[in-house]
Design an enzyme around this catalytic site. Structure first.
Site, PDB file in Angstrom:
ATOM      1  CG  MET A 146      -1.964  -1.103   1.212  1.00 41.81           C
ATOM      2  SD  MET A 146      -2.986  -1.154  -0.281  1.00 41.81           S
ATOM      3  CE  MET A 146      -4.052   0.247  -0.012  1.00 41.81           C
TER       4      MET A 146
ATOM      5  CG  ASP B 192       9.486  -0.577   5.305  1.00 38.74           C
ATOM      6  OD1 ASP B 192       9.759  -1.329   6.260  1.00 38.74           O
ATOM      7  OD2 ASP B 192       8.497  -0.771   4.566  1.00 38.74           O
TER       8      ASP B 192
ATOM      9  CD  GLU C 243      -5.104  -3.416   9.746  1.00 40.41           C
ATOM     10  OE1 GLU C 243      -4.335  -2.493   9.473  1.00 40.41           O
ATOM     11  OE2 GLU C 243      -6.344  -3.285   9.728  1.00 40.41           O
TER      12      GLU C 243
ATOM     13  CE  LYS D  13      -2.439  -0.360  11.132  1.00 38.43           C
ATOM     14  NZ  LYS D  13      -1.793  -0.042   9.875  1.00 38.43           N
TER      15      LYS D  13
ATOM     16  CB  SER E 143      -8.124  -2.565   5.767  1.00 36.54           C
ATOM     17  OG  SER E 143      -7.015  -3.337   6.044  1.00 36.54           O
TER      18      SER E 143
ATOM     19  CG  HIS F  30      -9.695   2.113   3.958  1.00 36.97           C
ATOM     20  ND1 HIS F  30     -10.900   1.485   3.792  1.00 36.97           N
ATOM     21  CD2 HIS F  30      -8.761   1.167   3.716  1.00 36.97           C
ATOM     22  CE1 HIS F  30     -10.697   0.220   3.463  1.00 36.97           C
ATOM     23  NE2 HIS F  30      -9.413   0.009   3.409  1.00 36.97           N
TER      24      HIS F  30
HETATM   25  P1  NAD Z   1       2.622  -4.842   3.730  1.00 34.57           P
HETATM   26  O1  NAD Z   1       2.930  -5.943   4.636  1.00 34.57           O
HETATM   27  O2  NAD Z   1       2.785  -5.044   2.261  1.00 34.57           O
HETATM   28  O3  NAD Z   1       3.479  -3.557   4.109  1.00 34.57           O
HETATM   29  C1  NAD Z   1       3.704  -3.115   5.398  1.00 34.57           C
HETATM   30  C2  NAD Z   1       5.051  -2.438   5.410  1.00 34.57           C
HETATM   31  O4  NAD Z   1       5.238  -1.795   6.667  1.00 34.57           O
HETATM   32  C3  NAD Z   1       6.213  -3.416   5.254  1.00 34.57           C
HETATM   33  O5  NAD Z   1       7.044  -2.980   4.199  1.00 34.57           O
HETATM   34  C4  NAD Z   1       6.942  -3.335   6.603  1.00 34.57           C
HETATM   35  O6  NAD Z   1       8.344  -3.512   6.493  1.00 34.57           O
HETATM   36  C5  NAD Z   1       6.588  -1.932   7.035  1.00 34.57           C
HETATM   37  N1  NAD Z   1       6.755  -1.738   8.478  1.00 34.57           N
HETATM   38  C6  NAD Z   1       6.413  -2.565   9.474  1.00 34.57           C
HETATM   39  N2  NAD Z   1       6.754  -2.022  10.659  1.00 34.57           N
HETATM   40  C7  NAD Z   1       7.313  -0.812  10.391  1.00 34.57           C
HETATM   41  C8  NAD Z   1       7.873   0.211  11.210  1.00 34.57           C
HETATM   42  N3  NAD Z   1       7.908   0.084  12.496  1.00 34.57           N
HETATM   43  N4  NAD Z   1       8.351   1.290  10.593  1.00 34.57           N
HETATM   44  C9  NAD Z   1       8.298   1.428   9.242  1.00 34.57           C
HETATM   45  N5  NAD Z   1       7.794   0.480   8.441  1.00 34.57           N
HETATM   46  C10 NAD Z   1       7.307  -0.628   9.007  1.00 34.57           C
HETATM   47  O7  NAD Z   1       1.121  -4.420   4.063  1.00 34.57           O
HETATM   48  P2  NAD Z   1       0.098  -3.585   3.172  1.00 34.57           P
HETATM   49  O8  NAD Z   1      -0.765  -4.530   2.443  1.00 34.57           O
HETATM   50  O9  NAD Z   1       0.819  -2.535   2.440  1.00 34.57           O
HETATM   51  O10 NAD Z   1      -0.816  -2.935   4.290  1.00 34.57           O
HETATM   52  C11 NAD Z   1      -0.401  -1.833   5.047  1.00 34.57           C
HETATM   53  C12 NAD Z   1      -1.590  -1.238   5.769  1.00 34.57           C
HETATM   54  O11 NAD Z   1      -2.584  -0.890   4.839  1.00 34.57           O
HETATM   55  C13 NAD Z   1      -2.268  -2.188   6.745  1.00 34.57           C
HETATM   56  O12 NAD Z   1      -2.743  -1.469   7.834  1.00 34.57           O
HETATM   57  C14 NAD Z   1      -3.422  -2.734   5.934  1.00 34.57           C
HETATM   58  O13 NAD Z   1      -4.474  -3.182   6.741  1.00 34.57           O
HETATM   59  C15 NAD Z   1      -3.801  -1.518   5.159  1.00 34.57           C
HETATM   60  N6  NAD Z   1      -4.547  -1.759   3.910  1.00 34.57           N
HETATM   61  C16 NAD Z   1      -4.235  -2.795   3.108  1.00 34.57           C
HETATM   62  C17 NAD Z   1      -4.942  -3.004   1.934  1.00 34.57           C
HETATM   63  C18 NAD Z   1      -4.584  -4.134   1.013  1.00 34.57           C
HETATM   64  O14 NAD Z   1      -5.355  -4.426   0.101  1.00 34.57           O
HETATM   65  N7  NAD Z   1      -3.455  -4.769   1.186  1.00 34.57           N
HETATM   66  C19 NAD Z   1      -5.971  -2.127   1.588  1.00 34.57           C
HETATM   67  C20 NAD Z   1      -6.259  -1.040   2.421  1.00 34.57           C
HETATM   68  C21 NAD Z   1      -5.532  -0.876   3.580  1.00 34.57           C
END
Ligand code: NAD
Length: 726
Positions: free
Chosen positions: A327, A346, A405, A410, A432, A453
């Site tokens: 995302m 990251d 998530e 967070k 989400s 979102h």
């Molecule tokens: P992802 O696992 O692909 O990415 C998460 C990223 O966060 C990773 O690169 C990880 O290294 C990084 N991270 C973790 N801890 C960290 C920290 N302390 N500091 C900096 N970076 C850190 O997940 P995603 O699918 O991109 O989802 C991210 C968020 O978006 C979640 O909250 C998810 O619920 C939400 N979301 C996801 C979707 C979807 O379709 N995947 C849609 C809407 C919202």
């Protein structure tokens, strides 16, 4: 005339400038339609006029077509069918008078010509268009559930043949000037400053006042419906249409009918046939819902109509994105495309770089396809700064948090980022599922904490759902809306709830698919009927797409949070066995309800039959209808509950959010339009019956019962006007 200026020079050629006063763009208002008739009469009867050139006085384009605001207002329309026909036929009549007036008329198209705007030019004998690839020529009516009703179905098919016209009529595909020239829809493409001159030259030197279809020797390119080749097109076309629309869209079917019938009769009869189908389509609930949601509401929300007044415009110039995963990487890309400086953070530099790699890939592709210049590509990428250092958050107007998530993770990054932020900045979480009010507990400035979102893939999905926590201020909301508009997406505003609005309602579609599975329906029936409802894919296919392990994790979390209130369903065991026992996570690991081989189409996983034995392998028409109703009404009743609980408050946002956010069947105009179209009383009755047969998840909320008793609609009860008055 109010909308047309006529200037006749010594050469006898009338230069007609189309310029609707007080509007930035020409549209075919009732007054314009009336004046086109007058214009035709003037050209015909004024002996000083030998021919005419029609051009636009607007820099924005030639004409954008019908005024959908006027057209969409069909309340009471059709009570007197003869009067309705006359109103609907007025445009065809005016265009036809222009075409048969006996004097040559050329269109000098100096900008976009859409819908009735393009039809206006098709009723001219000659078309010159400015050489600008940005100019769109199209008949986009079908996209909002309408049928081109100004001769488009008859003239375009007679110009280019049925087969070539099909994608422009049925899908609303647009053509650029060069393409239009190749198809012979226009006669000349010249530099922008020469369109009027070139059109005049034609009128003076060749000016022929007879349209091809008014000649005795006219033949439809490719043959008419009764020719060997022509009939093939209709046989194939019908089959394709059925496959693509499942009979949900009257517009496409009526376009086919108007073309089929119209091509068999002389032109004057053909346009009367077209008008009948135009009116039939216009008065369908599908057209009403689609015009309102996909045109009017989308436009209003796209201008930020839900934005709290009184907060000065907030120009977001720098944004920190926390988490460079799927995302975060997508968000960084759309921001940079909108010219926003983006700090992409990251846990490690490597992970941040990888996130930027996503934008690099997209830019590379766009440049190689000629869709972006190399300079623009470089400029976009230069705006993204990947890093692991939170000090770089400093100076950001906004933070978008997109880390794992997980509440603790967070909370940690919220603290790190906030330490760098100015008081005016906004903190947005892309969670989400986790309620915003809870996440805001980690914040020292909860009034500036909001849910932002996004949907995946971020660069393709047009919706952003903004979630108000208990303490989120109107100022933070206004600023967030300004940001969403800057990245050219459509915002909807909802209040905090489990799954907010979109995930909560979408989840019911997937869950109802699981209910059907545990009821013993064959998976193929479930997904086929699911697609036939107008949803982009069936519920099991979509479940695979969002990931089974995710849905499993959410179910576990919900169970933990709700305790005794959690209702265990028979399908929970199926998912548990698939995820825990079989490692089937969905499309992402190639194993879900379906197997996804590297090559070739997906196939149903044979093991599913053991976990969910098939007891219903065949369904008749009534059986199909029952599944269809379960899948659609289950989502709609959840949307109604969201209104009752105040999760969503504006019908426009509910409908636009549903279609853009989770692909809710567009032909309905959205779940709220669906209920309004059926009527609250009938909908309540149907849901009561479903609840009795299948369980309380269908039980209509009290709000719907009240609305049924009072004969109210959502748009009436919660409409924009009422809101302003309250
Ligand atoms: P992802 O696992 O692909 O990415 C998460 C990223 O966060 C990773 O690169 C990880 O290294 C990084 N991270 C973790 N801890 C960290 C920290 N302390 N500091 C900096 N970076 C850190 O997940 P995603 O699918 O991109 O989802 C991210 C968020 O978006 C979640 O909250 C998810 O619920 C939400 N979301 C996801 C979707 C979807 O379709 N995947 C849609 C809407 C919202």
């Amino acid at each position: 005339m109010e909308n047309f200026q006529i200037e006749v020079n010594g050469d006898g050629i009338a230069l007609v400038t189309f310029d609707v006063p007080g509007r930035s763009m020409n549209t075919l208002t009732a007054s314009v339609i009336r004046e086109i008739g007058e214009l035709a009469e003037t050209i015909k009867s004024d002996a000083a006029i030998k021919g005419a050139v029609i051009t636009s006085g607007k820099t924005t384009g030639f004409c954008a077509g019908a005024d959908l605001g006027e057209l969409g207002d069909t309340e009471g329309f059709g009570a007197d069918l003869k009067a309705a026909f006359d109103t609907g036929f007025a445009l065809n009549k005016a265009f036809r008078a222009l075409e048969t007036g006996g004097k040559p008329v050329a269109a000098a198209i100096n900008g976009l010509a859409m819908g009735g705007g393009l039809e206006f030019t098709l009723a001219c004998h000659y078309r010159v268009v400015a050489d600008n690839p940005k100019i769109q020529l199209s008949l986009p009516e079908a996209k909002v559930g309408l049928l081109p009703g100004g001769g488009g179905t008859q003239r375009l098919t007679r110009l280019v043949g049925v087969m070539a016209a099909a994608p422009y009529l049925l899908e609303g595909k647009s053509m650029k000037p060069a393409e239009a020239l190749g198809l012979k829809v226009v006669h000349e493409v010249v530099p922008a400053d020469q369109v009027v001159e070139a059109a005049k030259t034609w009128v003076k030197t060749k000016g022929d006042p007879v349209a091809p279809w008014d000649r005795k020797d006219f033949k439809i390119p490719g043959g008419g419906p009764y020719s060997v080749s022509g009939s093939q097109v209709f046989i194939m076309g019908n089959a394709m249409l059925r496959k693509q629309t499942y009979g949900n869209y009257p517009a496409q079917l009526n376009i086919m009918k108007a073309v089929y019938e119209g091509l068999q009769v002389p032109f004057d009869a053909a346009i009367r046939i077209e008008t009948r189908y135009f009116l039939k389509t216009l008065m369908s609930p599908q057209a009403k819902g689609m015009i309102r949601t996909l045109f009017l509401s989308l436009q209003e929300l796209g201008k930020g109509s839900g934005r709290p007044a009184g907060v000065p415009h907030y120009d977001v110039k720098k944004v920190a994105v926390l988490g460079a995963g799927m995302m975060g990487a997508g968000i960084a890309y759309v921001q940079a495309m909108a010219g926003i400086e983006t700090v992409l953070i990251d846990q490690t530099q490597e992970a941040a770089d990888k996130g930027k790699g996503y934008a690099e890939g997209l830019v590379k592709k766009a440049v190689s396809r000629g869709k972006m210049t190399a300079e623009k590509g470089e400029a976009v990428l230069a705006l993204i700064h990947p890093t692991a250092d939170y000090a770089e958050v400093k100076g950001s107007d906004l933070v978008i948090e997109a880390v794992f998530e997980n509440r603790e993770v967070k909370a940690g990054v919220t603290k790190l980022a906030e330490a760098q932020l100015a008081d005016t900045a906004v903190f947005g979480s892309n969670t989400s599922t986790l309620p915003i009010t809870g996440l805001a507990k980690a914040s020292v400035r909860p009034a500036s904490f909001i849910g932002i979102h996004f949907f995946s893939p971020v660069d393709k999905m047009g919706l952003v759902e903004l979630i108000m926590g208990e303490q989120t201020s109107q100022e933070a909301l206004a600023k967030s809306i300004d940001y969403v508009l800057k990245i050219e997406k459509t915002p909807i505003v909802v209040n905090d709830s489990r799954g907010f609005y979109t995930s909560r309602c979408f989840g019911t579609f997937v869950q109802e698919g699981m209910e059907l599975l545990s009821d013993g329906y064959a998976p193929t029936i479930i997904d086929n009927v699911g697609r036939a409802t107008g949803m982009p894919r069936g519920p099991l296919e979509m479940h695979d797409d969002v990931a089974l392990d995710l849905s499993y994790k959410i179910a576990q979390q919900t169970k933990k949070d709700l305790g005794d209130k959690y209702e265990e369903r028979p399908f929970t065991a199926i998912i548990e066995k698939m995820v825990e026992g079989e490692g089937r996570y969905g499309r992402k690991n190639g194993k879900g309800f379906y197997d996804y081989p590297e090559k070739g189409p997906k196939t149903l996983w044979p093991g599913l039959a053991d976990l969910a034995p098939v007891r219903i392998a065949e369904v008749d028409k009534a059986g199909i209808e029952e599944i269809r109703v379960r899948l659609l009404y289950r989502q709609a009743v959840e949307a109604a509950r969201c209104f009752e609980e105040g999760v969503i408050t504006d019908p426009r946002e509910a409908d636009v959010g549903a279609i853009l956010g989770w692909g809710f069947a567009p032909w309905t105009g959205g779940p709220v339009s669906l209920i309004d179209g059926i009527g609250a009383a009938r909908f309540v009755e149907a849901c009561d019956a479903l609840a009795q047969k299948h369980g309380a998840r269908f039980a209509p909320p009290q709000l719907l019962r009240d609305m049924a008793a009072k004969g109210e609609t959502f748009y009436g009860r919660f409409g924009v006007k009422e809101k302003a008055a309250a």
